[in-house]
Structures are given as structure tokens and as C-alpha cells.
Design an enzyme around this catalytic site. Structure first.
Site, PDB file in Angstrom:
ATOM      1  N   HIS A  75       0.984  -1.212   0.339  1.00  0.00           N
ATOM      2  CA  HIS A  75      -0.193   0.134   0.464  1.00  0.00           C
ATOM      3  C   HIS A  75       1.203   1.381  -0.111  1.00  0.00           C
ATOM      4  O   HIS A  75       1.146   1.306  -0.525  1.00  0.00           O
ATOM      5  CB  HIS A  75      -0.377  -0.302   1.463  1.00  0.00           C
ATOM      6  N   HIS A 106      -2.480  -2.387  -9.733  1.00  0.00           N
ATOM      7  CA  HIS A 106      -3.201  -1.702  -8.750  1.00  0.00           C
ATOM      8  C   HIS A 106      -4.981  -1.983  -8.613  1.00  0.00           C
ATOM      9  O   HIS A 106      -4.986  -2.622  -9.808  1.00  0.00           O
ATOM     10  CB  HIS A 106      -3.602   0.347  -8.989  1.00  0.00           C
ATOM     11  N   ASP A 127       2.948   5.593  -6.978  1.00  0.00           N
ATOM     12  CA  ASP A 127       3.881   5.832  -5.811  1.00  0.00           C
ATOM     13  C   ASP A 127       4.923   5.068  -7.090  1.00  0.00           C
ATOM     14  O   ASP A 127       6.512   5.268  -6.332  1.00  0.00           O
ATOM     15  CB  ASP A 127       3.738   4.297  -4.725  1.00  0.00           C
TER      16      ASP A 127
HETATM   17  N1  ACO Z   1       4.387  -6.896 -10.104  1.00  0.00           N
HETATM   18  C1  ACO Z   1       4.360  -8.185 -10.602  1.00  0.00           C
HETATM   19  N2  ACO Z   1       2.946  -9.013 -11.284  1.00  0.00           N
HETATM   20  C2  ACO Z   1       2.301  -8.273 -10.730  1.00  0.00           C
HETATM   21  C3  ACO Z   1       2.006  -7.021  -9.905  1.00  0.00           C
HETATM   22  C4  ACO Z   1       3.007  -6.244  -9.860  1.00  0.00           C
HETATM   23  N3  ACO Z   1       3.599  -4.656  -9.275  1.00  0.00           N
HETATM   24  N4  ACO Z   1       0.702  -6.790  -9.042  1.00  0.00           N
HETATM   25  C5  ACO Z   1       0.104  -7.610  -9.760  1.00  0.00           C
HETATM   26  N5  ACO Z   1       0.758  -8.286 -10.510  1.00  0.00           N
HETATM   27  C6  ACO Z   1       0.413 -10.164 -11.500  1.00  0.00           C
HETATM   28  C7  ACO Z   1       0.126 -11.015 -10.512  1.00  0.00           C
HETATM   29  O1  ACO Z   1       1.439 -11.842 -10.341  1.00  0.00           O
HETATM   30  C8  ACO Z   1      -0.990 -11.736 -10.203  1.00  0.00           C
HETATM   31  O2  ACO Z   1      -0.767 -12.480 -12.282  1.00  0.00           O
HETATM   32  P1  ACO Z   1      -1.325 -13.905 -12.084  1.00  0.00           P
HETATM   33  O3  ACO Z   1      -2.595 -13.727 -12.722  1.00  0.00           O
HETATM   34  O4  ACO Z   1      -0.502 -14.489 -12.963  1.00  0.00           O
HETATM   35  O5  ACO Z   1      -1.608 -14.877 -10.737  1.00  0.00           O
HETATM   36  C9  ACO Z   1      -2.179 -10.673 -11.786  1.00  0.00           C
HETATM   37  O6  ACO Z   1      -1.294  -9.603 -11.800  1.00  0.00           O
HETATM   38  C10 ACO Z   1      -3.024  -9.604 -10.705  1.00  0.00           C
HETATM   39  O7  ACO Z   1      -2.170  -9.589  -9.334  1.00  0.00           O
HETATM   40  P2  ACO Z   1      -3.134  -8.828  -7.704  1.00  0.00           P
HETATM   41  O8  ACO Z   1      -2.307 -10.013  -6.692  1.00  0.00           O
HETATM   42  O9  ACO Z   1      -4.358 -10.848  -8.122  1.00  0.00           O
HETATM   43  O10 ACO Z   1      -3.841  -8.274  -7.875  1.00  0.00           O
HETATM   44  P3  ACO Z   1      -4.196  -7.547  -6.703  1.00  0.00           P
HETATM   45  O11 ACO Z   1      -5.593  -5.954  -6.901  1.00  0.00           O
HETATM   46  O12 ACO Z   1      -4.677  -8.107  -5.483  1.00  0.00           O
HETATM   47  O13 ACO Z   1      -2.914  -6.734  -6.589  1.00  0.00           O
HETATM   48  C11 ACO Z   1      -1.357  -4.743  -5.949  1.00  0.00           C
HETATM   49  C12 ACO Z   1      -3.136  -5.056  -6.672  1.00  0.00           C
HETATM   50  C13 ACO Z   1      -1.257  -5.058  -4.610  1.00  0.00           C
HETATM   51  C14 ACO Z   1      -1.706  -3.609  -5.983  1.00  0.00           C
HETATM   52  C15 ACO Z   1      -0.259  -5.341  -6.784  1.00  0.00           C
HETATM   53  O14 ACO Z   1      -0.817  -4.639  -8.327  1.00  0.00           O
HETATM   54  C16 ACO Z   1       1.177  -4.893  -6.428  1.00  0.00           C
HETATM   55  O15 ACO Z   1       1.623  -6.001  -5.121  1.00  0.00           O
HETATM   56  N6  ACO Z   1       1.253  -3.519  -6.734  1.00  0.00           N
HETATM   57  C17 ACO Z   1       2.860  -3.608  -6.093  1.00  0.00           C
HETATM   58  C18 ACO Z   1       3.157  -3.007  -4.892  1.00  0.00           C
HETATM   59  C19 ACO Z   1       2.260  -1.339  -5.113  1.00  0.00           C
HETATM   60  O16 ACO Z   1       2.994  -0.725  -6.567  1.00  0.00           O
HETATM   61  N7  ACO Z   1       1.704  -1.013  -4.088  1.00  0.00           N
HETATM   62  C20 ACO Z   1       1.052   0.128  -4.575  1.00  0.00           C
HETATM   63  C21 ACO Z   1      -0.054   0.793  -4.963  1.00  0.00           C
HETATM   64  S1  ACO Z   1      -0.949   1.700  -4.972  1.00  0.00           S
HETATM   65  C22 ACO Z   1      -1.293   2.274  -3.327  1.00  0.00           C
HETATM   66  O17 ACO Z   1      -1.214   2.104  -2.528  1.00  0.00           O
HETATM   67  C23 ACO Z   1      -1.412   4.030  -3.530  1.00  0.00           C
END
Ligand code: ACO
Length: 435
Positions: free
Chosen positions: A274, A313, A369
Site C-alpha cells: 500500500h 493497482h 507510487d
Molecule cells: N508486478 C508483477 N506482477 C504483478 C504486479 C506487479 N507489481 N501486480 C500484480 N501482478 C500480477 C500478479 O502476479 C497476478 O498475476 P497472475 O494472474 O499471473 O497470478 C496479476 O498481476 C493480478 O495481481 P493481483 O495480486 O491479483 O492484483 P491485486 O489487485 O490483488 O493487487 C496490488 C494489487 C497489491 C497493488 C499489486 O498490483 C501489487 O502488489 N503491486 C506492487 C505494489 C504496489 O505498487 N503497491 C502500491 C499500490 S498503490 C497504493 O497503495 C497507493
């Protein structure tokens, strides 16, 4: 045609009709009340059907009028006003007022609001002693969370959450004091004396003074840096029902006071998935080191070794509009400060990722971010302050969500259900008989 859902339970052959209701936009907010599912029973003594939704990926926990996001189109609006317009025309405090009260303030209302915030910035002297108790290397976010929770003990009347005037007083205090705590946490970590608030300065200017003032009689903030910080604050005011807003509502739903509720929300924000992500983005860019190393790094992301921080996201499935504003603002920031060499790696990383099938097929775009950390660093903030810089403006959003929740007759204490998968009743095993 009728605004209902007909559900057939194939276990019993029974059919149920469930009403559908809508928000402002029928295409984004058609919902059923999952409590209506409880009527669906296989036998008369069944508890009734639950809905299973870990991480609330498809559950509306409330009706809200604060923030609208269209994740597909990359739209973010506070109370109906696009984020781009607010960045261009409003200040942070004006935007915070909008989020909290639902309307842009008149000039008289704005003057009173700014006066109230400015005159609640000082901390009780005992809080300094509390701050002194932290180790020199304590993370400023841990200090912020603890200090905000401690404010609860200084304002015990804040428990009176049913009294609108009392709630408003705590809102002034929290928005005013969070920057002071944040700056004190930073000064503590570098061993410099605390700088008391300067009521002549703007909200952002005063924060810069409390962070940076050394021996000068009057700290004069750089107007470009002051403006950029104010824009960063506007971008982070609210983001509807994210993890920390949900924590705020969940803790607040037990009628805990707003200080401990904001502390809980800040704790949720601290996590690397987050608000901790911008800190992780900088660490990642430093680890990548050169543009040449990007393809190898992306390969490891695709192999599932780790995630590309600042990408993806839950709601945005296109470019995060806040990231776009920051990307466009970056050249002006670097003109006023020193060039941050990490920007070249970030821009190239984004270019390569956005052409890669892995990221394209999963709709993974830069989030706020991805660029905020690079800009914070150019403004001179240390990496550990990044989540704190997020928490300062988000305090207004948390409080807007909290006020809305408390005044919503539909809301009750947050208490989800579970689908129990454990043992059925078992006979107790004495310790001597355990394998
Ligand atoms: N890098 C690589 N792969 C990713 C990323 C990433 N940053 N984010 C999602 N994916 C992939 C997952 O592995 C998944 O792949 P799969 O379908 O092959 O298993 C798919 O994309 C969907 O991902 P989920 O985890 O289901 O997406 P969710 O909506 O639950 O997660 C989150 C959202 C937590 C923001 C995620 O994208 C992440 O971890 N990003 C990196 C951390 C980040 O930048 N957080 C800041 C968010 S903005 C904020 O809070 C202000």
C-alpha cells in the site's frame, strides 16, 4: 425489465428475487444487498447463503460520496471534481475541506478553515518526551502511528463521536498535528532539535520549515518546492475504499476515537503493498542501478521472483491519473532541485514494461507510487519519510470516510462472516496421549 436478480437454488429448485440498487452511475455501481442471500437455504434450519470475497475484490462495504474512480478510464474525482482540475486550481487545505464537507469552501469558509488548522498545529510538550523515547533509528512511520495513537490520551473527549462539534474539533487537530508529529519524527531520527510550527507559513511551507530549519531566524520555503509538495498532498487526499480507508472505517465502526482509528489506518498504509510501495520503488530502482540491467530485472519479475513495485493497482486497470500528473511534473521539479538519476531508470523501466505482454495482458500500469518516491527524493526527503508524506494528506481522506461512516444509518460495527473449514467437534486429548 425489472431491477432485480432472479436466483435459482439448484439444491432445492427454489427461486429467489433479489432487488438491485444503483449508485450515481448504474454501469459502475449495480449491487445487491448480500443480506438478501440469507433467505437462500437448503433446509429450514440452514444459516443461509453467505458471499465469499477475501480481500473484498467485489464487495461494496459502504455507500460513499467522497471519491469516484473509474479504474478503466483512469479517472479520479473528489466530490465530483477531477483531480487534474483540483491540482491546477486548488490548494491542499481547500481540497481537504472539499473532501470533508462535500463542497468547495467560500472564501470566508476557507479563511476560517485555514485559521483553525493553522492554530491547532502545536503539540502538548509531553508528546516530545514520548518522541524522545524512540531509538535513534526508529522508522518515522512507526513513530507517527504511535504518536497519533497517543493523542487519544491527550483528548479523551474525542470518544464523544456522536457530537458533531466535538468530531470537528478532532478533525482540526488531526489535520493540523500530523505534519508536526511527522517533522518531529524526522528531526528525532537525525538528532536535530524539534522545530515548532510557524503560523505565518502555508500548510506545506510550515511542514518544510519544521523539517529543515536550522539556525536561520525565519525559514523561507522555496516556492517551487512548497507548490510541488502541496500538489503531492492534493493527489493523496483520498482514494475511496482502499486498505487504509477500510481500516479507518473498520476500527471507527466500533466507535473508537478518531486518533486510534487514524493510527490504525496509518498502520495499514505502512505495508509495502500500500503506502510503503514508494519506498520499495526507490530501493528497486537503486538495485537495478543501470538502464542495461532492466531487461534482466523484468525477466525475474515475470518468473515470479518478486513484483515490480509501483506497478499494478486493484482498481486502476489503466494509467493511474496521479502517476500521470507526477510524471508530467517531474521535469519542473528537477529544474528546481538536482536531477535524480533514478528518473532515467524509471522512465525506461516503464517503457519496457508497457510493451511487455506480461504487463499488458494483466493491465499493469504505473501507480502513484512509481513516481512519487523519485520526486520526494529530489525534494530532499529521506526514503523512510515517504509513507509519512503519504499519511499527512491522507489523514483528511480517512477523516472524510470516518465522518461519512458515522453518519450513515446503514453502517454497523464491521464484523465479517467466515466459511468455517476446521474440525468438527473432537474429544480432548490429554498431553500424555498426544503423538
Ligand atoms: N508486478 C508483477 N506482477 C504483478 C504486479 C506487479 N507489481 N501486480 C500484480 N501482478 C500480477 C500478479 O502476479 C497476478 O498475476 P497472475 O494472474 O499471473 O497470478 C496479476 O498481476 C493480478 O495481481 P493481483 O495480486 O491479483 O492484483 P491485486 O489487485 O490483488 O493487487 C496490488 C494489487 C497489491 C497493488 C499489486 O498490483 C501489487 O502488489 N503491486 C506492487 C505494489 C504496489 O505498487 N503497491 C502500491 C499500490 S498503490 C497504493 O497503495 C497507493
Amino acid at each position: 425489465m425489472s431491477d432485480t436478480l432472479t436466483i435459482t437454488d439448484n439444491r432445492t429448485g427454489e427461486t429467489y428475487e433479489v432487488p438491485i440498487f444503483y449508485g450515481t452511475y448504474p454501469e459502475y455501481g449495480a449491487a445487491v444487498n448480500t443480506k438478501d442471500l440469507r433467505a437462500i437455504k437448503a433446509t429450514d434450519d440452514d444459516f443461509g447463503m453467505l458471499s465469499y470475497d477475501p480481500g473484498f475484490t467485489n464487495t461494496a462495504s459502504c455507500k460513499s460520496s467522497v471519491t469516484f474512480i473509474d479504474g478503466g478510464a483512469g479517472v479520479l474525482r473528489y466530490r465530483g471534481y477531477p483531480i487534474e482540475v483540483l491540482v491546477e486550481k486548488s490548494s491542499y487545505l481547500e481540497t481537504a475541506y472539499l473532501a470533508l464537507y462535500g463542497e468547495l469552501p467560500t472564501s470566508g469558509q476557507l479563511e476560517t478553515w485555514v485559521h483553525e488548522i493553522t492554530h491547532h498545529t502545536f503539540l502538548h510538550e509531553n508528546l516530545k518526551k514520548l518522541m524522545d523515547g524512540f531509538r535513534h533509528d526508529a522508522h518515522p512511520m512507526g513513530m507517527l502511528i504511535s504518536m497519533v495513537a497517543a493523542l487519544s490520551t491527550f483528548y479523551p473527549e474525542s470518544r464523544n463521536i456522536g457530537d458533531a462539534a466535538c468530531r470537528e474539533r478532532q478533525i482540526y487537530r488531526l489535520i493540523a498535528k500530523v505534519p508536526t508529529i511527522a517533522a518531529f519524527a524526522y528531526r528525532h531520527s537525525i538528532g536535530l532539535p524539534y522545530v515548532y510550527p510557524d503560523n505565518d507559513l502555508s500548510y506545506a511551507g510550515n511542514f518544510l520549515a519544521m523539517m529543515n530549519k536550522v539556525s536561520e531566524l525565519k525559514y523561507e520555503p522555496d516556492p517551487v518546492i512548497e507548490k510541488v509538495l502541496d500538489v503531492l498532498f492534493i493527489l493523496h487526499v483520498d482514494h475511496e475504499q482502499n486498505c487504509s480507508a477500510n481500516a479507518m472505517r473498520s476500527v471507527g465502526s466500533s466507535h473508537a476515537d478518531p486518533y486510534v482509528s487514524v493510527a490504525a489506518a496509518a498502520a495499514a498504509l505502512y505495508g509495502p503493498l500500500h503506502g510503503g510501495a514508494n519506498e520499495m520503488v526507490l530501493r528497486m530502482l537503486r538495485e537495478i542501478r543501470t538502464v542495461d540491467n532492466i531487461p534482466g530485472y523484468i525477466k525475474r519479475v515475470k518468473a515470479g521472483e518478486f513484483r515490480l513495485m509501483g506497478f499494478g493497482h486493484r482498481v486502476y486497470k489503466s494509467y493511474d491519473p496521479r502517476a500521470r500528473i507526477l510524471r508530467e511534473m517531474a521535469p519542473a521539479v528537477f529544474e528546481a532541485t538536482a536531477q535524480n538519476p533514478l528518473i532515467d531508470i524509471a522512465v525506461e523501466l516503464e517503457r519496457i514494461a508497457l510493451e511487455d505482454e506480461y504487463f499488458v495482458s494483466r493491465n499493469l500500469y504505473p501507480n502513484v507510487d512509481f513516481y512519487s518516491g523519485i520526486i520526494y527524493q529530489a525534494l530532499g526527503f529521506p526514503v523512510t519519510m515517504f509513507p509519512v508524506l503519504f499519511a499527512i494528506p491522507r489523514t483528511a481522506g480517512w477523516l472524510a470516510q470516518w465522518s461519512e461512516m458515522l453518519q450513515d444509518p446503514d453502517q454497523r460495527i464491521a464484523r465479517p462472516r467466515q466459511v468455517y473449514e476446521g474440525y468438527d467437534l473432537r474429544a480432548y486429548v490429554d498431553i500424555a496421549d498426544r503423538a
